[in-house]
Design a protein around this motif. Structure first.
Motif, PDB file in Angstrom:
ATOM      1  N   UNK A 155      -2.681 -63.088 -53.117  1.00 55.09           N
ATOM      2  CA  UNK A 155      -1.524 -63.361 -53.967  1.00 55.09           C
ATOM      3  C   UNK A 155      -0.418 -62.386 -53.589  1.00 55.09           C
ATOM      4  N   UNK A 156       0.791 -62.899 -53.424  1.00 60.83           N
ATOM      5  CA  UNK A 156       1.925 -62.007 -53.112  1.00 60.83           C
ATOM      6  C   UNK A 156       3.068 -62.321 -54.064  1.00 60.83           C
ATOM      7  N   UNK A 192      -0.414 -66.525 -50.855  1.00 60.19           N
ATOM      8  CA  UNK A 192      -0.156 -67.432 -51.971  1.00 60.19           C
ATOM      9  C   UNK A 192       0.917 -66.772 -52.825  1.00 60.19           C
ATOM     10  N   UNK A 193       2.118 -67.315 -52.739  1.00 59.32           N
ATOM     11  CA  UNK A 193       3.271 -66.713 -53.413  1.00 59.32           C
ATOM     12  C   UNK A 193       3.287 -67.125 -54.883  1.00 59.32           C
ATOM     13  N   UNK A 194       3.262 -66.150 -55.791  1.00 57.73           N
ATOM     14  CA  UNK A 194       3.359 -66.480 -57.216  1.00 57.73           C
ATOM     15  C   UNK A 194       4.821 -66.409 -57.643  1.00 57.73           C
ATOM     16  N   UNK A 195       5.362 -67.579 -57.975  1.00 56.16           N
ATOM     17  CA  UNK A 195       6.740 -67.670 -58.468  1.00 56.16           C
ATOM     18  C   UNK A 195       6.657 -67.750 -59.988  1.00 56.16           C
ATOM     19  N   UNK A 219       2.524 -75.693 -49.041  1.00 57.66           N
ATOM     20  CA  UNK A 219       2.367 -76.422 -50.307  1.00 57.66           C
ATOM     21  C   UNK A 219       2.265 -75.446 -51.476  1.00 57.66           C
ATOM     22  N   UNK A 220       3.114 -75.696 -52.461  1.00 59.76           N
ATOM     23  CA  UNK A 220       3.111 -74.896 -53.690  1.00 59.76           C
ATOM     24  C   UNK A 220       2.699 -75.811 -54.839  1.00 59.76           C
ATOM     25  N   UNK A 221       1.893 -75.283 -55.736  1.00 62.61           N
ATOM     26  CA  UNK A 221       1.442 -76.093 -56.872  1.00 62.61           C
ATOM     27  C   UNK A 221       2.049 -75.597 -58.175  1.00 62.61           C
TER      28      UNK A 221
END
Ligand code: PEP
Ligand code: MN
Length: 332
Positions: free
Chosen positions: A331-332, A89-92, A260-262
């Motif tokens: 989380x990455x 889960x990529x945190x932008x 999918x990104x939220x």
């Protein structure tokens, strides 16, 4: 209909065949793939004897559908991969808008300090009012490119219209197509011609089917690196800015093969609700989260009410990791 051509058909021949039936031809994993409209239900006569495998669909959600490819597509963003079997889960993170070199450097330092890889910041802002801050344009893009250089971050920034799409493609690692721009054919077609990842945000009055159709423009044009982003839709409710459609996310996860990104920031519109929403999003097992954060939200030039402070962003990340872990993600 999607048709995989036999390896004996050269790419030149495949191009010609596709053209003769007004279809698309893309090469995926070394295979020639021909895509027609979903109205075609049988192998066209021109392709007889040249097809390995074929799929028939009830509507034009084709390349993006799990019926065609069951596994979630992998998308590489710099040295981070999402989708596939990664369970990342990529945190932008980053501000709504790039406002100055100082400001975007502080955002970069925040991310690097937290071990994160991907910085967001808008330079061409699709504002509701012509009198609001419109973004720094090319100057902002150059600042993002500078941050990438200095900090080794990946940068994601949005394209507002087709006039500057090539500048955004050149200066970013992920091209963001905003909620207001996702129907723009000039943007979609230009993004189909690059191999850079494209994050498409759902318009706030867009059905799930229409949302996926926008992705099909990019996929059928030859770019398989497409990510969908749910960012809230308009409902009767006015207490919050939009309504984050988590049912829609469940639908997209079930029917489509795209990561999918939220984006709870734009859905909620107010900083107070974002940590809770972010945890709810991560608990769904998603490929990424997009959160706006600003060194001083009170003076932010756009979306001031929804941006987290750097302290709030840091605290939020600490609580996300266990939630991600509880559903088999990290989380990455
Ligand atoms: C943004 O990400 O800053 C933005 C403008 O988002 P959206 O297109 O979802 O409104
Ligand atoms: Mn914003």
């Amino acid at each position: 209909m999607i048709l995989h051509l036999k390896d004996t058909v050269s790419q030149q021949e495949a191009d010609k065949l596709a053209e003769s039936i007004q279809a698309f031809h893309v090469v995926s994993d070394g295979k020639s793939v021909v895509i027609t409209g979903s109205g075609v239900k049988e192998v066209p006569a021109e392709l007889h004897g040249k097809v390995d495998e074929s799929w028939v669909f009830k509507n034009d959600m084709q390349l993006a559908s799990r019926e065609y490819r069951n596994e979630t597509r992998e998308v590489k963003i710099g040295n981070v991969t999402i989708g596939g079997n990664t369970k990342n889960t990529l945190l932008i993170g980053g501000p709504c808008s790039v406002e100055s070199e100082d400001q975007i450097r502080e955002s970069s330092e925040l991310l690097v300090g937290l071990g994160l890889s991907t910085l967001r910041g808008g330079c061409y802002k699709p504002r509701t009012s012509p009198y609001s801050f419109q973004g720094m344009g090319l100057e902002g893009l150059k600042l993002l490119a500078k941050m990438r250089e200095e900090f080794g971050l990946n940068v994601i920034t949005e394209v507002r219209d087709a006039t500057h799409v090539h500048e955004v493609i050149e200066h970013s690692d992920v091209i963001q197509i905003g909620a207001k721009a996702m129907y723009d054919q000039g943007i979609l077609r230009a993004c189909a011609k690059t191999q850079k990842p494209v994050l498409i945000k759902r318009g706030f009055g867009t059905t799930l089917q229409e949302f996926v159709q926008a992705a099909e423009f990019v996929l059928s044009g030859g770019n398989e690196n497409v990510i969908l982003c749910e960012r809230g839709i308009r409902t009767f409710e006015t207490g919050t800015r939009f309504t984050l459609d988590l049912c829609g996310v469940a639908w997209l996860k079930h029917y489509t093969n795209l990561p999918i990104i939220l984006d709870p920031s734009h859905a909620m519109g107010y900083a107070y609700g974002i940590p809770d929403l972010a945890r709810a999003c991560v608990a769904m097992g998603i490929d990424g989260l997009l959160i706006e954060a600003h060194r001083n939200p009170l003076v932010a030039k756009s979306d001031a009410s929804q941006q987290l402070t750097h302290v709030e962003f840091t605290e939020l990340l600490k609580t996300l990791q266990p939630v991600a872990n509880s559903v088999g993600y990290k989380m990455v």
